[in-house]
Write a protein that holds these residues in place. Sequence first.
Motif, PDB file in Angstrom:
ATOM      1  N   GLN A  98     -20.592 -11.492  17.669  1.00  0.00           N
ATOM      2  CA  GLN A  98     -21.485 -10.358  17.870  1.00  0.00           C
ATOM      3  C   GLN A  98     -20.733  -9.033  17.937  1.00  0.00           C
ATOM      4  O   GLN A  98     -21.357  -7.976  18.054  1.00  0.00           O
ATOM      5  N   LEU A  99     -19.410  -9.080  17.846  1.00  0.00           N
ATOM      6  CA  LEU A  99     -18.586  -7.883  17.982  1.00  0.00           C
ATOM      7  C   LEU A  99     -18.006  -7.514  16.619  1.00  0.00           C
ATOM      8  O   LEU A  99     -16.986  -8.075  16.190  1.00  0.00           O
ATOM      9  N   ILE A 151     -15.210  -6.062  25.741  1.00  0.00           N
ATOM     10  CA  ILE A 151     -16.192  -7.137  25.899  1.00  0.00           C
ATOM     11  C   ILE A 151     -15.534  -8.489  25.647  1.00  0.00           C
ATOM     12  O   ILE A 151     -15.705  -9.440  26.414  1.00  0.00           O
ATOM     13  N   LEU A 152     -14.764  -8.581  24.551  1.00  0.00           N
ATOM     14  CA  LEU A 152     -14.125  -9.861  24.233  1.00  0.00           C
ATOM     15  C   LEU A 152     -13.055 -10.211  25.258  1.00  0.00           C
ATOM     16  O   LEU A 152     -12.875 -11.386  25.606  1.00  0.00           O
ATOM     17  N   LEU A 153     -12.338  -9.203  25.759  1.00  0.00           N
ATOM     18  CA  LEU A 153     -11.312  -9.467  26.775  1.00  0.00           C
ATOM     19  C   LEU A 153     -11.940 -10.069  28.027  1.00  0.00           C
ATOM     20  O   LEU A 153     -11.386 -11.002  28.617  1.00  0.00           O
ATOM     21  N   ARG A 154     -13.084  -9.522  28.435  1.00  0.00           N
ATOM     22  CA  ARG A 154     -13.775 -10.103  29.589  1.00  0.00           C
ATOM     23  C   ARG A 154     -14.166 -11.553  29.298  1.00  0.00           C
ATOM     24  O   ARG A 154     -14.103 -12.422  30.164  1.00  0.00           O
ATOM     25  N   GLY A 162     -11.557 -29.452  39.663  1.00  0.00           N
ATOM     26  CA  GLY A 162     -12.716 -30.143  40.194  1.00  0.00           C
ATOM     27  C   GLY A 162     -13.786 -29.264  40.797  1.00  0.00           C
ATOM     28  O   GLY A 162     -14.622 -29.748  41.554  1.00  0.00           O
ATOM     29  N   TYR A 163     -13.798 -27.981  40.453  1.00  0.00           N
ATOM     30  CA  TYR A 163     -14.759 -27.063  41.059  1.00  0.00           C
ATOM     31  C   TYR A 163     -15.812 -26.607  40.050  1.00  0.00           C
ATOM     32  O   TYR A 163     -16.028 -25.406  39.852  1.00  0.00           O
ATOM     33  N   TRP A 164     -16.496 -27.532  39.423  1.00  0.00           N
ATOM     34  CA  TRP A 164     -17.453 -27.159  38.383  1.00  0.00           C
ATOM     35  C   TRP A 164     -18.574 -26.290  38.936  1.00  0.00           C
ATOM     36  O   TRP A 164     -19.040 -25.372  38.252  1.00  0.00           O
ATOM     37  N   GLU A 165     -19.007 -26.569  40.181  1.00  0.00           N
ATOM     38  CA  GLU A 165     -20.116 -25.801  40.742  1.00  0.00           C
ATOM     39  C   GLU A 165     -19.744 -24.340  40.961  1.00  0.00           C
ATOM     40  O   GLU A 165     -20.616 -23.450  40.900  1.00  0.00           O
ATOM     41  N   HIS A 166     -18.457 -24.069  41.180  1.00  0.00           N
ATOM     42  CA  HIS A 166     -18.005 -22.685  41.330  1.00  0.00           C
ATOM     43  C   HIS A 166     -17.795 -22.027  39.960  1.00  0.00           C
ATOM     44  O   HIS A 166     -17.831 -20.798  39.853  1.00  0.00           O
ATOM     45  N   ALA A 167     -17.596 -22.842  38.929  1.00  0.00           N
ATOM     46  CA  ALA A 167     -17.441 -22.311  37.577  1.00  0.00           C
ATOM     47  C   ALA A 167     -18.772 -21.814  37.016  1.00  0.00           C
ATOM     48  O   ALA A 167     -18.795 -21.017  36.074  1.00  0.00           O
ATOM     49  N   VAL A 168     -19.874 -22.272  37.601  1.00  0.00           N
ATOM     50  CA  VAL A 168     -21.200 -21.903  37.097  1.00  0.00           C
ATOM     51  C   VAL A 168     -21.381 -20.385  37.081  1.00  0.00           C
ATOM     52  O   VAL A 168     -21.932 -19.819  36.128  1.00  0.00           O
ATOM     53  N   GLY A 169     -20.924 -19.700  38.135  1.00  0.00           N
ATOM     54  CA  GLY A 169     -21.073 -18.248  38.201  1.00  0.00           C
ATOM     55  C   GLY A 169     -20.357 -17.545  37.062  1.00  0.00           C
ATOM     56  O   GLY A 169     -20.868 -16.554  36.513  1.00  0.00           O
ATOM     57  N   VAL A 170     -19.182 -18.046  36.678  1.00  0.00           N
ATOM     58  CA  VAL A 170     -18.431 -17.428  35.577  1.00  0.00           C
ATOM     59  C   VAL A 170     -19.111 -17.730  34.243  1.00  0.00           C
ATOM     60  O   VAL A 170     -19.159 -16.868  33.355  1.00  0.00           O
ATOM     61  N   VAL A 171     -19.634 -18.936  34.103  1.00  0.00           N
ATOM     62  CA  VAL A 171     -20.370 -19.278  32.883  1.00  0.00           C
ATOM     63  C   VAL A 171     -21.583 -18.363  32.727  1.00  0.00           C
ATOM     64  O   VAL A 171     -21.911 -17.920  31.624  1.00  0.00           O
ATOM     65  N   ARG A 172     -22.232 -18.042  33.833  1.00  0.00           N
ATOM     66  CA  ARG A 172     -23.377 -17.129  33.782  1.00  0.00           C
ATOM     67  C   ARG A 172     -22.942 -15.735  33.330  1.00  0.00           C
ATOM     68  O   ARG A 172     -23.684 -15.043  32.617  1.00  0.00           O
ATOM     69  N   GLN A 173     -21.748 -15.309  33.725  1.00  0.00           N
ATOM     70  CA  GLN A 173     -21.235 -14.026  33.232  1.00  0.00           C
ATOM     71  C   GLN A 173     -21.133 -14.036  31.709  1.00  0.00           C
ATOM     72  O   GLN A 173     -21.529 -13.060  31.038  1.00  0.00           O
ATOM     73  N   LEU A 174     -20.586 -15.119  31.161  1.00  0.00           N
ATOM     74  CA  LEU A 174     -20.461 -15.223  29.713  1.00  0.00           C
ATOM     75  C   LEU A 174     -21.829 -15.182  29.040  1.00  0.00           C
ATOM     76  O   LEU A 174     -22.013 -14.529  28.005  1.00  0.00           O
ATOM     77  N   PHE A 175     -22.795 -15.870  29.632  1.00  0.00           N
ATOM     78  CA  PHE A 175     -24.139 -15.882  29.078  1.00  0.00           C
ATOM     79  C   PHE A 175     -24.744 -14.482  29.080  1.00  0.00           C
ATOM     80  O   PHE A 175     -25.367 -14.051  28.101  1.00  0.00           O
ATOM     81  N   GLU A 176     -24.554 -13.751  30.169  1.00  0.00           N
ATOM     82  CA  GLU A 176     -25.110 -12.404  30.267  1.00  0.00           C
ATOM     83  C   GLU A 176     -24.435 -11.441  29.289  1.00  0.00           C
ATOM     84  O   GLU A 176     -25.090 -10.584  28.684  1.00  0.00           O
ATOM     85  N   LEU A 177     -23.118 -11.578  29.122  1.00  0.00           N
ATOM     86  CA  LEU A 177     -22.445 -10.775  28.094  1.00  0.00           C
ATOM     87  C   LEU A 177     -23.039 -11.059  26.719  1.00  0.00           C
ATOM     88  O   LEU A 177     -23.299 -10.145  25.930  1.00  0.00           O
ATOM     89  N   LEU A 178     -23.251 -12.349  26.440  1.00  0.00           N
ATOM     90  CA  LEU A 178     -23.752 -12.753  25.129  1.00  0.00           C
ATOM     91  C   LEU A 178     -25.141 -12.187  24.852  1.00  0.00           C
ATOM     92  O   LEU A 178     -25.368 -11.557  23.809  1.00  0.00           O
ATOM     93  N   VAL A 179     -26.095 -12.400  25.766  1.00  0.00           N
ATOM     94  CA  VAL A 179     -27.470 -11.955  25.476  1.00  0.00           C
ATOM     95  C   VAL A 179     -27.563 -10.432  25.439  1.00  0.00           C
ATOM     96  O   VAL A 179     -28.396  -9.872  24.712  1.00  0.00           O
ATOM     97  N   ASN A 180     -26.696  -9.744  26.196  1.00  0.00           N
ATOM     98  CA  ASN A 180     -26.677  -8.282  26.113  1.00  0.00           C
ATOM     99  C   ASN A 180     -26.154  -7.816  24.763  1.00  0.00           C
ATOM    100  O   ASN A 180     -26.687  -6.868  24.169  1.00  0.00           O
ATOM    101  N   MET A 181     -25.106  -8.465  24.250  1.00  0.00           N
ATOM    102  CA  MET A 181     -24.569  -8.072  22.950  1.00  0.00           C
ATOM    103  C   MET A 181     -25.505  -8.467  21.817  1.00  0.00           C
ATOM    104  O   MET A 181     -25.588  -7.773  20.794  1.00  0.00           O
TER     105      MET A 181
END
Length: 300
Positions: A265-266, A71-74, A89-108
């Motif tokens: 959380q780990l 989990i932490l490695l991801r 300069g691609y902040w809008e494309h970074a949003v999807g990865v930030v959402r991954q981090l958020f989903e990992l967090l709320v699941n843990m």
Amino acid sequence: MAQNKRRKPKKDRRKSGATGSRNPQAHLVRSPKTALKPLLALMREVAVTGERTLWATPDPTDRMVRFDTQILLRGTNSVKAVGVLLENGYWEHAVGVVRQLFELLVNMEYLAKQESRLDGMLLFARYGMLQMILAQHRRMSYDKDTGRPIDDEFFTQLEWHMQNDFTDFRANTKDGSVKWVSSWCRRTTFDLAAASSDPMRKHQYNILYRVWSEEAHAAPGALISNIFQDSDDDDWVEKTVAENEHRSRDAGIFAVTFFLALWVQLPHIESSVTQIQGWLQALSDMHGGPQLPLPPKAAV
């Protein structure tokens, strides 16, 4: 006797491009890598520290330890990916990865609230196995439908496991068709954010999945402002760059904040309260807001 030839002076390449242009429409702007230098440096420090902690984690073959390390490695990889996108300069494309981090967090966070974390981990792992089998079945079904050769015996085994091993993950349908639940805990990301003990999770969900949803999906709302950009506005470049820098900072701060909250959380991964608090304070100073609270340590 050979005659000496005079060499032509070399052009100074540093004077080429917009820096030497007299075109009044040429604008000089600082790069995201320069504008976000302190934040990007902090993101690298956090990610590298997380990786080094993983390497030093004892009993890596223990299943419960391995669960937390993966989990932490991801998470560390996600922080690094966000940094690479932001510095280019691609902040809008970074949003999807930030959402991954958020989903990992709320699941843990939700996993930590279970009466038995071990039972929750096993349920999480079983759902992951189901997803892997479904992905293989869909890929082989595509190959079969498009005339490609497949392993019929293996395909039959996949269907058997789908029919017999994961009945607890089947959703009730009115027409009796087979449908699978959308998560290991039968809750949506919004449900998990609402269930979090951190009251900010619902607000963060609102930003990531509503305000920034257009960016993640390249929806019309993400494009409309540039489509109707006023060409007579002399300051449009500066305004656009300033807006991108602001959004990039938000994305970077979200990424680090979610990662640090995920880390604590780990329970099988060592974390330094003092170090994490220092990173959170640094983020708070960069963002100009109040000091961010230290997330609670998860119970083993």
